[in-house]
Design a protein around this motif. Structure first.
Motif, PDB file in Angstrom:
ATOM      1  N   ILE A   1      31.021  30.309  41.580  1.00 34.39           N
ATOM      2  CA  ILE A   1      30.817  31.631  42.170  1.00 34.39           C
ATOM      3  C   ILE A   1      31.940  32.536  41.695  1.00 34.39           C
ATOM      4  O   ILE A   1      33.122  32.179  41.807  1.00 34.39           O
ATOM      5  N   ILE A   2      31.561  33.686  41.175  1.00 32.87           N
ATOM      6  CA  ILE A   2      32.532  34.736  40.867  1.00 32.87           C
ATOM      7  C   ILE A   2      32.136  35.923  41.723  1.00 32.87           C
ATOM      8  O   ILE A   2      31.014  36.430  41.619  1.00 32.87           O
ATOM      9  N   HIS A   3      33.051  36.358  42.576  1.00 33.30           N
ATOM     10  CA  HIS A   3      32.732  37.430  43.513  1.00 33.30           C
ATOM     11  C   HIS A   3      33.753  38.548  43.365  1.00 33.30           C
ATOM     12  O   HIS A   3      34.860  38.452  43.865  1.00 33.30           O
ATOM     13  N   GLY A   4      33.371  39.582  42.601  1.00 36.36           N
ATOM     14  CA  GLY A   4      34.216  40.766  42.492  1.00 36.36           C
ATOM     15  C   GLY A   4      35.534  40.520  41.794  1.00 36.36           C
ATOM     16  O   GLY A   4      36.553  41.073  42.183  1.00 36.36           O
ATOM     17  N   ALA A   5      35.530  39.708  40.751  1.00 35.69           N
ATOM     18  CA  ALA A   5      36.759  39.340  40.049  1.00 35.69           C
ATOM     19  C   ALA A   5      36.658  39.678  38.569  1.00 35.69           C
ATOM     20  O   ALA A   5      35.573  39.945  38.051  1.00 35.69           O
ATOM     21  N   THR A   6      37.807  39.634  37.899  1.00 36.75           N
ATOM     22  CA  THR A   6      37.878  39.832  36.456  1.00 36.75           C
ATOM     23  C   THR A   6      38.213  38.503  35.806  1.00 36.75           C
ATOM     24  O   THR A   6      39.166  37.831  36.217  1.00 36.75           O
ATOM     25  N   VAL A   7      37.434  38.137  34.789  1.00 35.19           N
ATOM     26  CA  VAL A   7      37.672  36.913  34.033  1.00 35.19           C
ATOM     27  C   VAL A   7      37.838  37.336  32.582  1.00 35.19           C
ATOM     28  O   VAL A   7      36.888  37.820  31.963  1.00 35.19           O
ATOM     29  N   GLU A   8      39.042  37.179  32.056  1.00 33.11           N
ATOM     30  CA  GLU A   8      39.349  37.674  30.719  1.00 33.11           C
ATOM     31  C   GLU A   8      38.816  36.749  29.623  1.00 33.11           C
ATOM     32  O   GLU A   8      38.406  35.621  29.887  1.00 33.11           O
ATOM     33  N   ASN A   9      38.858  37.240  28.385  1.00 33.81           N
ATOM     34  CA  ASN A   9      38.301  36.544  27.221  1.00 33.81           C
ATOM     35  C   ASN A   9      38.691  35.071  27.171  1.00 33.81           C
ATOM     36  O   ASN A   9      39.851  34.717  27.393  1.00 33.81           O
ATOM     37  N   GLY A  10      37.705  34.247  26.842  1.00 33.55           N
ATOM     38  CA  GLY A  10      37.963  32.843  26.558  1.00 33.55           C
ATOM     39  C   GLY A  10      38.362  32.001  27.743  1.00 33.55           C
ATOM     40  O   GLY A  10      38.814  30.870  27.572  1.00 33.55           O
ATOM     41  N   ALA A  11      38.186  32.508  28.959  1.00 35.14           N
ATOM     42  CA  ALA A  11      38.530  31.708  30.138  1.00 35.14           C
ATOM     43  C   ALA A  11      37.345  30.827  30.523  1.00 35.14           C
ATOM     44  O   ALA A  11      36.192  31.119  30.189  1.00 35.14           O
ATOM     45  N   LEU A  12      37.653  29.742  31.216  1.00 34.54           N
ATOM     46  CA  LEU A  12      36.644  28.800  31.674  1.00 34.54           C
ATOM     47  C   LEU A  12      36.745  28.660  33.176  1.00 34.54           C
ATOM     48  O   LEU A  12      37.826  28.373  33.696  1.00 34.54           O
ATOM     49  N   ILE A  13      35.631  28.876  33.854  1.00 32.74           N
ATOM     50  CA  ILE A  13      35.552  28.689  35.298  1.00 32.74           C
ATOM     51  C   ILE A  13      34.779  27.388  35.503  1.00 32.74           C
ATOM     52  O   ILE A  13      33.596  27.291  35.173  1.00 32.74           O
TER      53      ILE A  13
END
Length: 170
Positions: free
Chosen positions: A87-99
């Motif tokens: 779940i991503i809720h209202g966040a910033t995930v920058e290039n090349g990141a892995l959740i």
């Protein structure tokens, strides 16, 4: 066919050569880059605020991306992997990141470039994850730095793999 639904005057914009699984749901103010893949049961719900995806983003099965009304947006850079049921809720995930699978990233968090959020981790609201970091746990804490080249290679490989997987369904 995927459910693509307009709401509040916003119609999702799907990037060139993007794969949408048959039961993926994309609603409202969502703009995707090219070569993305949105997998089975994934939901991108831009009904209350904006969701933006860069190029080659893969949102795996059961993942949810949402926002807070008038308070947060979700922004994912290029070559981002969102694992199954994350779940991503209202966040910033920058290039090349892995959740990782089952991870939760809450409002106003920033996941730095090339970072890895471990499976099942919970990133609390407002957390700033430094680029190239591994975070794990509930609540998530810094574990260690990851070699930038190793992270880039791994995350680009996953992005490339998901491009290949999506080609099987076209």
């Amino acid at each position: 066919m995927a459910l693509i639904k307009s709401v509040r005057g916003f119609t999702p914009e799907i990037g060139e050569d993007t794969f949408l699984a048959d039961n993926a749901t994309v609603v409202g103010d969502v703009i995707m880059g090219k070569n993305c893949s949105i997998w089975f049961n994934a939901v991108l719900r831009g009904d209350v605020n904006s969701i933006r995806l860069g190029d080659r983003v893969n949102v795996q099965d059961g993942a949810v991306i949402h926002t807070l009304y008038q308070k947060s947006v979700s922004i994912l850079g290029d070559d981002v992997t969102v694992g199954h049921n994350a779940i991503i809720h209202g966040a910033t995930v920058e290039n090349g990141a892995l959740i990782g699978m089952g991870a939760i990233v809450l409002d106003h968090a920033v996941i730095g470039e090339g970072s890895i959020i471990a499976a099942g981790a919970v990133i609390l609201s407002g957390t700033k994850v430094e680029p190239g970091s591994i975070y794990a746990g509930v609540p998530a804490k810094f574990v260690k730095k990851v070699d930038p080249e190793q992270s880039k290679e791994m995350n680009q490989k996953i992005a490339s793999n998901y491009l290949m997987y999506s080609s099987w369904f076209k």
